[in-house]
Design a protein around this motif. Structure first.
Motif, PDB file in Angstrom:
ATOM      1  N   LYS A   7     -34.924  31.058  75.196  1.00 21.03           N
ATOM      2  CA  LYS A   7     -34.283  30.428  76.361  1.00 21.03           C
ATOM      3  C   LYS A   7     -35.332  29.545  77.025  1.00 21.03           C
ATOM      4  CE  LYS A   7     -30.938  29.647  79.268  1.00 21.03           C
ATOM      5  NZ  LYS A   7     -30.448  30.617  80.249  1.00 21.03           N
ATOM      6  N   HIS A   9     -35.951  25.688  79.542  1.00 25.27           N
ATOM      7  CA  HIS A   9     -35.324  24.684  80.380  1.00 25.27           C
ATOM      8  C   HIS A   9     -36.285  23.539  80.657  1.00 25.27           C
ATOM      9  CE1 HIS A   9     -37.283  25.187  84.374  1.00 25.27           C
ATOM     10  NE2 HIS A   9     -37.403  26.454  84.047  1.00 25.27           N
ATOM     11  N   ASP A  14     -30.880  23.778  81.015  1.00 28.16           N
ATOM     12  CA  ASP A  14     -31.311  24.929  80.207  1.00 28.16           C
ATOM     13  C   ASP A  14     -30.689  24.956  78.817  1.00 28.16           C
ATOM     14  OD1 ASP A  14     -28.818  25.564  81.349  1.00 28.16           O
ATOM     15  OD2 ASP A  14     -29.229  27.711  81.278  1.00 28.16           O
ATOM     16  N   CYS A  44     -26.043  28.558  78.640  1.00 24.79           N
ATOM     17  CA  CYS A  44     -26.913  27.381  78.610  1.00 24.79           C
ATOM     18  C   CYS A  44     -26.076  26.126  78.788  1.00 24.79           C
ATOM     19  CB  CYS A  44     -27.680  27.304  77.282  1.00 24.79           C
ATOM     20  SG  CYS A  44     -26.637  27.154  75.817  1.00 24.79           S
TER      21      CYS A  44
END
Length: 267
Positions: A7, A9, A14, A44
């Motif tokens: 994950k 960003h 993101d 996301c």
């Protein structure tokens, strides 16, 4: 079917990044949409899949929150460079070059395109000032910086209700591949920008939106290069000269990594 993901960003825009270079992942629009769901998936704005490339260090494919596959994403490009150390990325929008500079990552996108059929539009129009209007927004510049964008310059970008007007512009019949919508105002400290991304909606930041808006402002002699672009999630520095690549520099943040069973999302 359990696979690792990262994950990340870029300025709050993101991404879920999955690596399919050694073990291929059969990504589909339905699977990408399920993984991007913020209530029932990982959550996301865009799902990023890395694949082998014969023309660059890595191939990057991009699916929006709604499951639609798109050509380019500037913030995701910086994240992939930060994650993998790649110096070149193959995308459907062209080769993106990148490198790290201290706490920031810079990527160079291919030169912008201004032809009506390159944006693309459904019929010939003057892309420097489209003869179209949607409520308070009128006569935008249209251009392609790896994906299609409209840029509107307004006195106060915060005064435009993009949540209401963005979908109607994105899906206007004039744009066969839909379109990203940027509203920007010029200030002493640079450009202040808000973007409605096709397939994702109103996001904290948009890298290609910042590039498109900076190019439009430079072409219209509203600013000089390099220029700072301010968005809700943070700032990017954009450097461009006519005929050259677009250079974009800003942060890329790794949030966490995890594992997920893709079988439960397969439809």
């Amino acid at each position: 079917m359990t696979r690792q993901f990262h994950k990340m960003h870029g300025l709050g825009n993101d991404f879920v990044v999955m690596d399919g270079r050694e073990q291929p992942i059969a990504m589909t629009p339905a699977l990408a949409k399920a993984l991007a769901d913020r209530q029932f998936g990982i959550g996301c704005d865009q799902l990023i899949l890395l694949e082998p490339s014969t023309t660059a260090d890595v191939k990057m494919r991009i699916w929006n929150h709604d499951g639609s596959e798109v050509q380019s994403c500037g913030n995701a490009s910086r994240c992939v460079v930060a994650l993998t150390g790649a110096k070149s990325l193959e995308t459907s929008g062209g080769i993106v070059e990148g490198g790290s500079f201290g706490a920031e990552v810079e990527v160079s996108l291919p030169p912008p395109h201004f032809g009506w059929d390159e944006v693309p539009l459904n019929y010939p129009m003057d892309t420097a000032q489209l003869p179209l209007a949607w409520g308070p927004l009128e006569h935008p510049m249209a251009l392609n910086v790896g994906n299609p964008h409209l840029v509107f310059f307004v006195p106060d970008e915060k005064a435009i209700d993009l949540v209401s007007i963005g979908p109607s512009i994105e899906h206007d019949p004039a744009f066969p591949e839909r379109i990203n919508v940027n509203v920007a105002s010029i200030a002493d400290d640079g450009i202040h920008l808000r973007t409605w991304e096709r397939g994702s909606g109103l996001t904290m930041a948009c890298g290609t939106g910042a590039c498109a808006t900076a190019v439009a402002a430079i072409v219209q002699k509203k600013v000089t290069s390099p220029v700072r672009v301010h968005m809700r999630g943070g700032d990017l520095t954009i450097n461009w000269a006519p005929g050259e690549q677009i250079q974009m520099r800003g942060s890329a943040t790794h949030v966490f990594k995890g594992e997920i069973d893709l079988e439960q999302f397969a439809r």
